[in-house]
Enzyme design. Structure first.
Site, PDB file in Angstrom:
ATOM      1  N   LYS A  90       0.837  -1.205   0.108  1.00 25.37           N
ATOM      2  CA  LYS A  90      -0.293   0.079  -0.153  1.00 25.37           C
ATOM      3  C   LYS A  90       0.708   1.457  -0.255  1.00 25.37           C
ATOM      4  CE  LYS A  90      -0.210  -1.161   5.175  1.00 25.37           C
ATOM      5  NZ  LYS A  90      -0.392  -2.419   4.736  1.00 25.37           N
TER       6      LYS A  90
ATOM      7  N   GLY B 157      -6.762  -5.801   4.093  1.00 30.87           N
ATOM      8  CA  GLY B 157      -6.401  -7.283   4.038  1.00 30.87           C
ATOM      9  C   GLY B 157      -7.171  -8.676   3.521  1.00 30.87           C
TER      10      GLY B 157
ATOM     11  N   ILE C  61     -10.597  -8.606   2.637  1.00 34.68           N
ATOM     12  CA  ILE C  61     -11.841  -8.656   2.068  1.00 34.68           C
ATOM     13  C   ILE C  61     -12.131  -8.138   0.736  1.00 34.68           C
ATOM     14  CG2 ILE C  61     -13.381  -7.159   2.486  1.00 34.68           C
ATOM     15  CD1 ILE C  61     -12.551  -6.081   5.292  1.00 34.68           C
TER      16      ILE C  61
ATOM     17  N   GLY D 264       1.214  -9.306  20.473  1.00 27.79           N
ATOM     18  CA  GLY D 264       1.676  -9.436  18.491  1.00 27.79           C
ATOM     19  C   GLY D 264       0.968  -9.105  17.299  1.00 27.79           C
TER      20      GLY D 264
ATOM     21  N   ASP E  46      -0.666   4.329   8.304  1.00 29.78           N
ATOM     22  CA  ASP E  46      -0.951   3.089   7.375  1.00 29.78           C
ATOM     23  C   ASP E  46      -2.776   3.502   6.753  1.00 29.78           C
ATOM     24  OD1 ASP E  46      -1.121  -0.214   7.045  1.00 29.78           O
ATOM     25  OD2 ASP E  46      -2.877   0.592   8.030  1.00 29.78           O
TER      26      ASP E  46
ATOM     27  N   LYS F 127      -4.289   3.456   2.682  1.00 34.41           N
ATOM     28  CA  LYS F 127      -4.923   2.855   2.238  1.00 34.41           C
ATOM     29  C   LYS F 127      -6.496   3.506   1.895  1.00 34.41           C
ATOM     30  CE  LYS F 127      -3.982  -0.974   5.447  1.00 34.41           C
ATOM     31  NZ  LYS F 127      -4.969  -1.327   6.629  1.00 34.41           N
TER      32      LYS F 127
ATOM     33  N   GLY G 102      -2.962 -10.034   8.824  1.00 34.18           N
ATOM     34  CA  GLY G 102      -3.213 -11.517   9.167  1.00 34.18           C
ATOM     35  C   GLY G 102      -2.887 -13.168   7.900  1.00 34.18           C
TER      36      GLY G 102
HETATM   37  N1  HSE Z   1      -0.870  -2.695  10.483  1.00 33.33           N
HETATM   38  C1  HSE Z   1      -2.173  -2.896  10.098  1.00 33.33           C
HETATM   39  C2  HSE Z   1      -2.869  -3.035  10.563  1.00 33.33           C
HETATM   40  C3  HSE Z   1      -1.916  -4.097   8.518  1.00 33.33           C
HETATM   41  O1  HSE Z   1      -3.324  -3.096  11.635  1.00 33.33           O
HETATM   42  O2  HSE Z   1      -4.531  -2.886  10.536  1.00 33.33           O
HETATM   43  C4  HSE Z   1      -1.729  -4.299   7.660  1.00 33.33           C
HETATM   44  O3  HSE Z   1      -2.267  -3.062   6.115  1.00 33.33           O
END
Ligand code: HSE
Length: 434
Positions: A107, A136, A138, A189, A203, A207, A304
């Site tokens: 991305k 992810g 979807i 994690g 992030d 997107k 995931g």
């Molecule tokens: N780090 C992102 C999240 C996942 O926590 O949704 C990967 O885009």
């Protein structure tokens, strides 16, 4: 006649790359049967040979040199899963310039260099697929690009970062502070060791840039997307917003104004009865409004190994079907063959109009509320509801307000004045309504 063979070259064997290798090896029969052609993992590349051994990749199909994929004329599809800007950008352009189809989950690369990459894809008539870049597992990109190909998308509201949604969900259910929940998420994690990209909203902004490009056919400059994360959100704001009937979510907000768009990322008040208010934990969702379809909600796991591998492999199947049918660029990367692929204009944040939540920390003295209200009135900001929490003769108390719709520019100016009042103890907290 021998069956057609579609050959995949894989760059990167990390969490998702390893999943892609495994699926190509373990599900080869099912995938090939659905494709009507043999789908082969021709070569996988990573700097760490141990990762190839972990996935059961035969040594003759592994290399530490990306050239083993990019320079091999036999390879039809390059799957880029190394992430980051370089060398991913150079590798992807080289693959496109050689006429190879490309699938990526990157991305950041698309948000920063989409114009260049999509222009190269148009020039060389290759498909660029990026389902895993947003949401992810979807099938969100495909829904926008193909399922809703005939609609004008009027607006999108997205919960597109699972880390932030997990943290806000835990802060809401337990009243725990941000730092405590983040530390716990890191220990389990669920959050990265360096969580900046996630918790500061970057992030999500990457997107949103991709979604904006998809619905307009033009690419925004990521720097134009107002981006605010969740690290300043306090449990008291979540609790007080709840008393006004709202949940706090980190939202990607996009409104198509025709010609330009409103695109922003920030914590937002979502009415408790809105469908996005019920998206909990690490899940992602995108609420779309199209001019003909009306409302659509896409929901699922935004991260995931297995969900993201599913998205990448959906792209590989799509590109492979295009190759078998003789038209791998059947659908343009941004779904709009008529668009020039230029820059998308983002409306200035100052022009945004929405409702606002303010929490002022003020001394509990006669006339304070009137003084604060006067500043808001001077900036033509109308209060919808107000509550004062607690009573104190010495320390400050929370005065919490939700406004009617107001302009960001006026709100900024008013808060600057309010925060300079001698009765105000700390900078006023602000959360916008979705
Ligand atoms: N780090 C992102 C999240 C996942 O926590 O949704 C990967 O885009």
């Amino acid at each position: 006649m021998s069956q057609r063979c579609v050959k995949v070259g894989l760059l990167g064997l990390g969490t998702v790359g390893g999943g892609v290798a495994r699926m190509l090896l373990e599900e080869k029969q099912r995938l090939s049967s659905r494709l009507g052609a043999e789908l082969v993992l021709e070569r996988a590349v990573d700097l760490d040979p141990a990762l190839a051994r972990d996935q059961g990749i035969p040594p003759e199909r592994f290399s530490t040199d990306a050239g083993a994929v990019l320079d091999d004329p036999e390879i039809d599809i390059v799957v880029e899963l190394i992430g980051g800007l370089e060398p991913a950008r150079s590798f992807m352009l080289k693959a496109i310039n050689s006429g190879k189809q490309v699938a990526t989950a990157n991305k950041m690369l698309l948000a920063h260099h989409g114009v260049e990459i999509f222009a190269a894809a148009r020039q060389h008539r290759v498909g660029v697929a990026f389902e895993a870049a947003v949401g992810g597992g979807i099938p969100l990109i495909r829904s926008l690009r193909e399922g809703l190909a005939a609609d004008c998308i009027v607006s999108c509201l997205g919960i597109l970062n699972g880390t932030c949604n997990y943290i806000l969900s835990r802060m809401t259910s337990e009243g725990a502070p941000f730092q405590e929940v983040l530390a716990e998420a890191q220990a389990k994690g669920y959050a990265e060791a360096d969580p900046t990209m996630d918790v500061e909203g970057l992030d999500t902004a990457h997107k949103l840039a991709i979604v904006a490009a998809l619905i307009t056919g033009a690419q925004p400059d990521i720097a134009d997307i107002y981006t605010e994360g969740i690290s300043a959100i306090e449990p008291v704001d979540i609790q007080l917003a709840g008393e006004f009937g709202y949940r706090v979510k980190l939202l990607a907000i996009l409104r198509n104004l025709g010609g330009k768009v409103e695109a922003r990322v920030h914590p937002a008040l979502v009415p408790a009865d809105h469908v996005l208010a019920s998206i909990e934990g690490p899940f992602n969702a995108l609420h779309i409004h199209g001019d003909w379809v009306g409302d659509v909600l896409l929901y699922g796991q935004g991260a995931g190994r297995r969900p993201t591998t599913s998205a990448v492999m959906g792209d590989v199947m799509d590109l492979a079907r295009g190759i078998v049918a003789g038209c791998p660029d059947r659908v343009p990367p941004l779904g709009d063959a008529g668009a020039e692929g230029g820059r998308l204009e983002i409306a200035p944040m100052d022009d945004t109009a929405c409702q606002y939540y303010f929490r002022c920390l003020a001394l509990d003295q006669p006339g304070v509320l009137a003084t604060v209200s006067r500043v808001l009135a001077d900036h033509r900001i109308s209060i919808k509801s107000v509550i004062q929490k607690g009573r104190s003769s010495s320390g400050p108390v929370n005065i919490v307000m939700v406004t009617h719709e107001a302009r960001e520019k006026a709100v900024r100016a008013a808060l600057k004045e309010i925060d300079q009042l001698p009765v105000i103890a700390e900078p006023t907290r602000l959360i916008r309504r979705a």
